[in-house]
Design an enzyme around this catalytic site. Structure first.
Site, PDB file in Angstrom:
ATOM      1  CG  ASP A 148      58.506  34.631  21.904  1.00 40.58           C
ATOM      2  OD1 ASP A 148      57.813  35.036  20.957  1.00 40.58           O
ATOM      3  OD2 ASP A 148      59.319  35.363  22.506  1.00 40.58           O
ATOM      4  CG  ASP A 203      58.209  42.272  21.031  1.00 37.69           C
ATOM      5  OD1 ASP A 203      57.330  41.421  20.844  1.00 37.69           O
ATOM      6  OD2 ASP A 203      59.368  41.992  21.392  1.00 37.69           O
TER       7      ASP A 203
HETATM    8  C1  GLA Z   1      59.769  38.266  21.782  1.00 42.57           C
HETATM    9  C2  GLA Z   1      58.459  38.519  22.513  1.00 42.57           C
HETATM   10  C3  GLA Z   1      58.711  39.466  23.671  1.00 42.57           C
HETATM   11  C4  GLA Z   1      59.748  38.869  24.612  1.00 42.57           C
HETATM   12  C5  GLA Z   1      61.018  38.523  23.858  1.00 42.57           C
HETATM   13  C6  GLA Z   1      61.994  37.713  24.701  1.00 42.57           C
HETATM   14  O1  GLA Z   1      60.237  39.423  21.179  1.00 42.57           O
HETATM   15  O2  GLA Z   1      57.487  39.039  21.637  1.00 42.57           O
HETATM   16  O3  GLA Z   1      57.507  39.748  24.365  1.00 42.57           O
HETATM   17  O4  GLA Z   1      59.195  37.715  25.211  1.00 42.57           O
HETATM   18  O5  GLA Z   1      60.752  37.766  22.687  1.00 42.57           O
HETATM   19  O6  GLA Z   1      63.150  37.368  24.022  1.00 42.57           O
END
Ligand code: GLA
Length: 405
Positions: A148, A203
């Site tokens: 991430d 997301d």
């Molecule tokens: C980010 C990523 C998500 C998830 C969260 C976890 O938002 O894009 O897919 O992994 O972090 O905290």
């Protein structure tokens, strides 16, 4: 003579030290399940084991799903030597035992970290510990790493992801490397040799066309994510995929919307990572996620992403997509983005469907193809070259055109 020998030796040694990504790991888009979309931080070893059990028992494994991916919040603290520890309360048996369990089922285990000093959920990130962490994951038996991009102030994305690629390679255990920097630094332009998939957007959110505002950032419904894939298809191919995020199938959208979501992810040759609770899903959701014809569209070995042939087709809210498949076959999707049902009438003679990227063209005569509706399984008879269907609001008609042999 000695000099030449030494130069040769240096050359060979530098070749040995050269790090790269592990090839051959994702020749088709990865398929599996990830904990985040449903459980966020509420995860523990029993939950992960139950998902693995369910995936085997309900036939998803046989349909092609392979990875069980633990997302954020599995972490404890680092020990005095800097080794990352698992959260003892949630994973008392440790990740090695969990990986052994998942492997014993014929599945693979994925894990999550972050290029910054903390993960998005506030747990220790891998910044400064990349080689140590990769070694640790390898010793646990991890097969897939999602990496991430929170808390990365001052880092450059390409360099940060390259560092983790080297670390994984040196750790010596093949792992799928999934870049998750939300498309901010155009990873499609530089990540082909860095990882096996890269997120293209922020997301996903389990709605068809909404924006969910979290304050400083937003997550996006299915259509919003779909519309952000424009121009990216030329970057994807076997071993390196655009990732429009994990699926929200079974997480509250209507049956038609779930169908469209799954169909369009297949048309995008997207990773198929389920994000619902596999233990309690409906028969309908299981049937959708396990539809072998749709999965075959996604997993087609040609690995060419689909494209939009027509927006607002014939002044309707229908969007028409095509995806070239191996052996001269095609997938065709007609997505109804609007709020009412639409009638779709497609006269093959009036359309020239060709794809410059794959240099393929659809034959003008539909009688050369067997046309199958991938939801009903029905095979169309030759209907004088005109395709006519009613498509419900938010639904997608998905067809496979198989060249008659
Ligand atoms: C980010 C990523 C998500 C998830 C969260 C976890 O938002 O894009 O897919 O992994 O972090 O905290």
């Amino acid at each position: 003579m000695l000099r030449i020998y030494l130069i040769l030796l240096c050359f060979i040694a530098s070749g040995w030290a050269e790090a790269k990504k592990f090839e051959g790991l994702a020749l088709t888009p990865p398929m599996g399940w990830n904990s985040w979309n449903t459980f966020a931080c509420e995860i523990d070893e029993n939950l992960i084991k139950e998902m693995a059990d369910t995936m085997v028992e309900n036939g998803m494994q046989a349909a092609g799903y392979e990875y069980i991916n633990i997302d954020d919040c599995w972490h404890g603290e680092r020990d005095a030597q800097g080794n990352i520890q698992v959260n003892q309360q949630r994973f008392p048996s440790g990740l090695k035992a969990l990986a052994d369990y998942v492997h014993s089922k014929g599945l693979k285990l994925g894990l999550y970290s972050d290029a910054g000093w903390q993960t998005c959920g506030g747990h220790p990130g891998s910044r400064g510990y990349e080689f140590q962490d990769a070694k640790q994951y390898a010793s646990w038996g991890i097969d897939y790493l999602k990496y991430d991009w929170c808390n990365t102030e001052g880092l450059k994305a390409e360099g940060a992801y390259l560092t983790m690629r080297e670390a994984i390679y040196q750790a010596g255990r093949p792992m799928v490397f999934s870049l998750c920097e939300w498309g901010d630094n155009k990873p499609w332009e530089w990540a082909k040799d860095v990882g096996h998939l890269w997120r293209t957007t922020g997301d996903i959110y389990p709605c068809f066309d909404c924006e969910y505002n979290h304050g400083t950032w937003s997550s996006w419904g299915v259509l919003k994510i779909l519309d952000r894939q424009k121009g990216l298809r030329k970057y994807a191919g076997p071993g390196h995929w655009n990732d429009p995020d994990m699926m929200e199938v079974g997480n509250g959208m209507s049956a038609a919307e779930d169908r469209s979501h799954f169909a369009m992810w297949a048309m995008l040759a997207a990773p198929l990572i389920a994000g619902n609770d596999l233990r309690i899903m409906s028969e309908q959701t299981l049937a959708l996620l396990s539809n072998s014809d749709v999965i075959a569209v996604d997993q087609d070995p040609l690995g060419v992403q689909g494209f939009i042939y027509a927006d607002d087709f014939a002044d309707t809210k229908l969007q028409v997509w095509f995806k070239p498949l191996e052996d001269g076959d095609w997938a065709m999707a007609i997505l109804n983005r609007g709020d009412k049902e639409e009638s779709f009438i497609f006269d093959w003679q009036q359309h020239t469907v060709s794809d410059a990227l794959s240099q393929r063209q659809i034959q003008k005569s539909p009688s050369l193809y067997e046309i199958k509706n991938l939801w009903s399984g029905q095979v169309f008879a030759d209907n004088q070259g005109i395709l006519q269907q009613i498509i419900q609001s938010h639904d997608t008609l998905l067809l496979r055109l198989s060249l008659k042999k």
